[in-house]
Design a protein around this motif. Structure first.
Motif, PDB file in Angstrom:
ATOM      1  N   UNK A 394      89.572 120.022  43.645  1.00  0.00           N
ATOM      2  CA  UNK A 394      90.257 118.727  43.624  1.00  0.00           C
ATOM      3  C   UNK A 394      89.526 117.721  42.740  1.00  0.00           C
ATOM      4  N   UNK A 395      88.203 117.924  42.588  1.00  0.00           N
ATOM      5  CA  UNK A 395      87.425 116.983  41.777  1.00  0.00           C
ATOM      6  C   UNK A 395      87.175 117.501  40.361  1.00  0.00           C
ATOM      7  N   UNK A 396      87.453 118.795  40.141  1.00  0.00           N
ATOM      8  CA  UNK A 396      87.145 119.427  38.855  1.00  0.00           C
ATOM      9  C   UNK A 396      87.720 118.691  37.660  1.00  0.00           C
ATOM     10  N   UNK A 397      88.924 118.122  37.835  1.00  0.00           N
ATOM     11  CA  UNK A 397      89.591 117.450  36.704  1.00  0.00           C
ATOM     12  C   UNK A 397      89.006 116.064  36.419  1.00  0.00           C
ATOM     13  N   UNK A 398      88.019 115.653  37.225  1.00  0.00           N
ATOM     14  CA  UNK A 398      87.460 114.306  37.042  1.00  0.00           C
ATOM     15  C   UNK A 398      86.196 114.303  36.189  1.00  0.00           C
ATOM     16  N   UNK A 399      85.852 115.474  35.599  1.00  0.00           N
ATOM     17  CA  UNK A 399      84.585 115.591  34.842  1.00  0.00           C
ATOM     18  C   UNK A 399      84.462 114.519  33.764  1.00  0.00           C
ATOM     19  N   UNK A 400      85.561 114.214  33.080  1.00  0.00           N
ATOM     20  CA  UNK A 400      85.502 113.239  31.973  1.00  0.00           C
ATOM     21  C   UNK A 400      86.119 111.892  32.361  1.00  0.00           C
ATOM     22  N   UNK A 401      86.196 111.622  33.646  1.00  0.00           N
ATOM     23  CA  UNK A 401      86.837 110.389  34.120  1.00  0.00           C
ATOM     24  C   UNK A 401      86.095 109.142  33.623  1.00  0.00           C
ATOM     25  N   UNK A 402      86.837 108.203  33.083  1.00  0.00           N
ATOM     26  CA  UNK A 402      86.253 106.918  32.649  1.00  0.00           C
ATOM     27  C   UNK A 402      86.901 105.815  33.484  1.00  0.00           C
ATOM     28  N   UNK A 403      86.118 105.097  34.294  1.00  0.00           N
ATOM     29  CA  UNK A 403      86.710 104.071  35.152  1.00  0.00           C
ATOM     30  C   UNK A 403      87.037 102.794  34.385  1.00  0.00           C
ATOM     31  N   UNK A 404      87.979 102.055  34.937  1.00  0.00           N
ATOM     32  CA  UNK A 404      88.227 100.697  34.431  1.00  0.00           C
ATOM     33  C   UNK A 404      87.339  99.796  35.281  1.00  0.00           C
ATOM     34  N   UNK A 405      86.273  99.279  34.685  1.00  0.00           N
ATOM     35  CA  UNK A 405      85.343  98.436  35.449  1.00  0.00           C
ATOM     36  C   UNK A 405      85.879  97.013  35.437  1.00  0.00           C
ATOM     37  N   UNK A 406      86.287  96.538  36.624  1.00  0.00           N
ATOM     38  CA  UNK A 406      86.797  95.155  36.735  1.00  0.00           C
ATOM     39  C   UNK A 406      85.663  94.247  37.165  1.00  0.00           C
ATOM     40  N   UNK A 407      85.974  92.984  37.322  1.00  0.00           N
ATOM     41  CA  UNK A 407      84.959  92.032  37.796  1.00  0.00           C
ATOM     42  C   UNK A 407      84.439  92.534  39.140  1.00  0.00           C
ATOM     43  N   UNK A 408      83.180  92.229  39.442  1.00  0.00           N
ATOM     44  CA  UNK A 408      82.563  92.740  40.676  1.00  0.00           C
ATOM     45  C   UNK A 408      83.351  92.303  41.907  1.00  0.00           C
ATOM     46  N   UNK A 409      83.464  93.272  42.830  1.00  0.00           N
ATOM     47  CA  UNK A 409      84.094  92.967  44.121  1.00  0.00           C
ATOM     48  C   UNK A 409      83.028  92.983  45.192  1.00  0.00           C
TER      49      UNK A 409
END
Length: 411
Positions: A394-409
């Protein structure tokens, strides 16, 4: 450099002298000829089981104690002695050992037992009561006493206690054979989940195994080292250090034996002619990393996603991350793999659980008028943890995941 032929590759490795005489005696599966500091438990168990040699049914027994306190070794040791004596007396007596972490369903357990008495049972597909009937027929074909050792019995109970109920009542249906059970568990409370009838029947006798102290572990290691290692290859401080490390782990002799074995393996790999204190320290580090990696492998998916969120933030230059930031990335990961998104409070609880397991370190800090949050730092080897997380399909496809970093929460 050209690759060597396989023959040549191993030729060089075989040239180096091994430090071991018999490495197997340092593994948990080995049953020694004598068991230091467990005479009382051996005698207690033998006193209960001696009735089998008279052709009677011994009481069912529950053995409790933490990991590495000698429970399995004692049960197997007494079982071997019982079978040996039964042959001398010509009293048919069998002792069967099953590990319920491996054989973890009632069907597998019964199929495995029936196979040991010559029944050909498929590993799936039959109704469970049919397998149970076959097992009954097989053992009742002659006069005999059967002892079943169920190691890590709590793992079986998690999937239901029907099979234990049936086995605890089986003697009323048998004409020739007699059957008893020995349950072994690290968990003193596991009987709380049992049907009261199973609980009273299974726990007719109880034996508690206390942890070993450092001196007792040292005696066990000396006994095994004399058989496992060649003479004079262990430095003076190796056994005391293994004992000290294991005594910190609630007197876990299994951990001490692992340390003694892995220290030797590391020394061999470095072509050292002896095992030194430094090898023990490196072995402690390696075993700890292996343990944590195994813990990560068995985490529920939502916990893996929470942990992976921390790793993703770390990869993007965030060292001390907050729960708000983790939750922001966690939501993005869930959407990417089509998983349910838990509430922020629940994810905060999962982070606390990962903290308790020693996988990360979460410290509550004050953010002034923004309130309090947790700052999270990873306490695990990054690359091996990442590898284990991405092994999960289930996590295998997340190897190259790039998050959208928003303002700190913040919480």
């Amino acid at each position: 450099m050209e690759n060597k032929s396989l023959g040549g590759l191993f030729e060089d490795l075989l040239q180096s002298e091994s430090l071991f005489k018999n490495k197997e005696v340092l593994r948990p599966s080995y049953t020694p000829a004598t068991l230091p500091h467990r005479t009382e438990q051996v005698n207690n168990l033998a006193t209960i089981l001696v009735s089998a040699l008279r052709g009677d049914t011994p009481s069912n027994i529950l053995i409790y104690g933490k990991t590495g306190t000698g429970k399995t070794a004692v049960a197997r040791y007494v079982g071997i002695e019982l079978e040996r004596k039964s042959e001398d007396l010509d009293v048919p007596c069998s002792v069967l050992y099953l590990n319920c972490e491996v054989i973890d369903t009632q069907y597998r357990l019964l199929a495995n037992l029936a196979k040991q008495f010559g029944e050909d049972i498929p590993m799936t597909g039959w109704p469970t009561d049919q397998v149970f009937s076959k097992f009954k027929e097989a053992i009742d074909s002659k006069k005999q006493v059967i002892m079943i050792i169920l190691d890590e019995i709590d793992k079986l109970v998690k999937k239901g206690d029907d099979v234990l109920y049936n086995l605890s009542r089986i003697n009323t249906d048998l004409k020739n054979a007699k059957l008893s059970m020995i349950g072994i568990s690290n968990d003193l409370k596991f009987t709380d989940f049992l049907d009261p009838r199973v609980k009273s029947s299974l726990g007719e006798e109880e034996i508690i195994f206390p942890p070993y102290d450092a001196e007792q572990i040292s005696d066990i290691l000396k006994q095994r080292a004399a058989i496992a290692y060649k003479e004079d290859v262990l430095d003076e401080m190796v056994i005391p250090l293994c004992s000290a490390f294991a005594a910190q782990e609630h007197g876990d002799a299994r951990r001490a034996l692992d340390l003694l074995r892995v220290a030797g393996e590391l020394a061999e790999r470095d072509n050292q002619g002896h095992v030194a204190e430094e090898n023990v320290r490196r072995a402690q580090e390696k075993i700890e990393i292996d343990r944590i990696v195994e813990v990560v492998r068995t985490l529920p998916t939502q916990s893996k996603l929470s942990l992976y969120s921390v790793m993703v933030l770390r990869d993007n230059g965030h060292r001390n991350v907050t729960t708000g930031e983790v939750y922001n990335v966690y939501r993005q990961l869930c959407l990417s793999v089509d998983m349910d998104i838990l509430t922020q409070r629940r994810v905060t609880d999962l982070i606390s659980e990962l903290d308790m397991l020693g996988i990360l370190n979460a410290v509550v800090v004050s953010k002034g008028r923004y309130g309090r949050t947790k700052e999270i730092v990873l306490s695990v080897p990054i690359e091996s943890t990442r590898r284990v997380l991405l092994e999960d399909y289930r996590l295998g496809m997340l190897a190259d995941f790039k998050p959208v970093i928003t303002a700190q929460m913040h919480l």
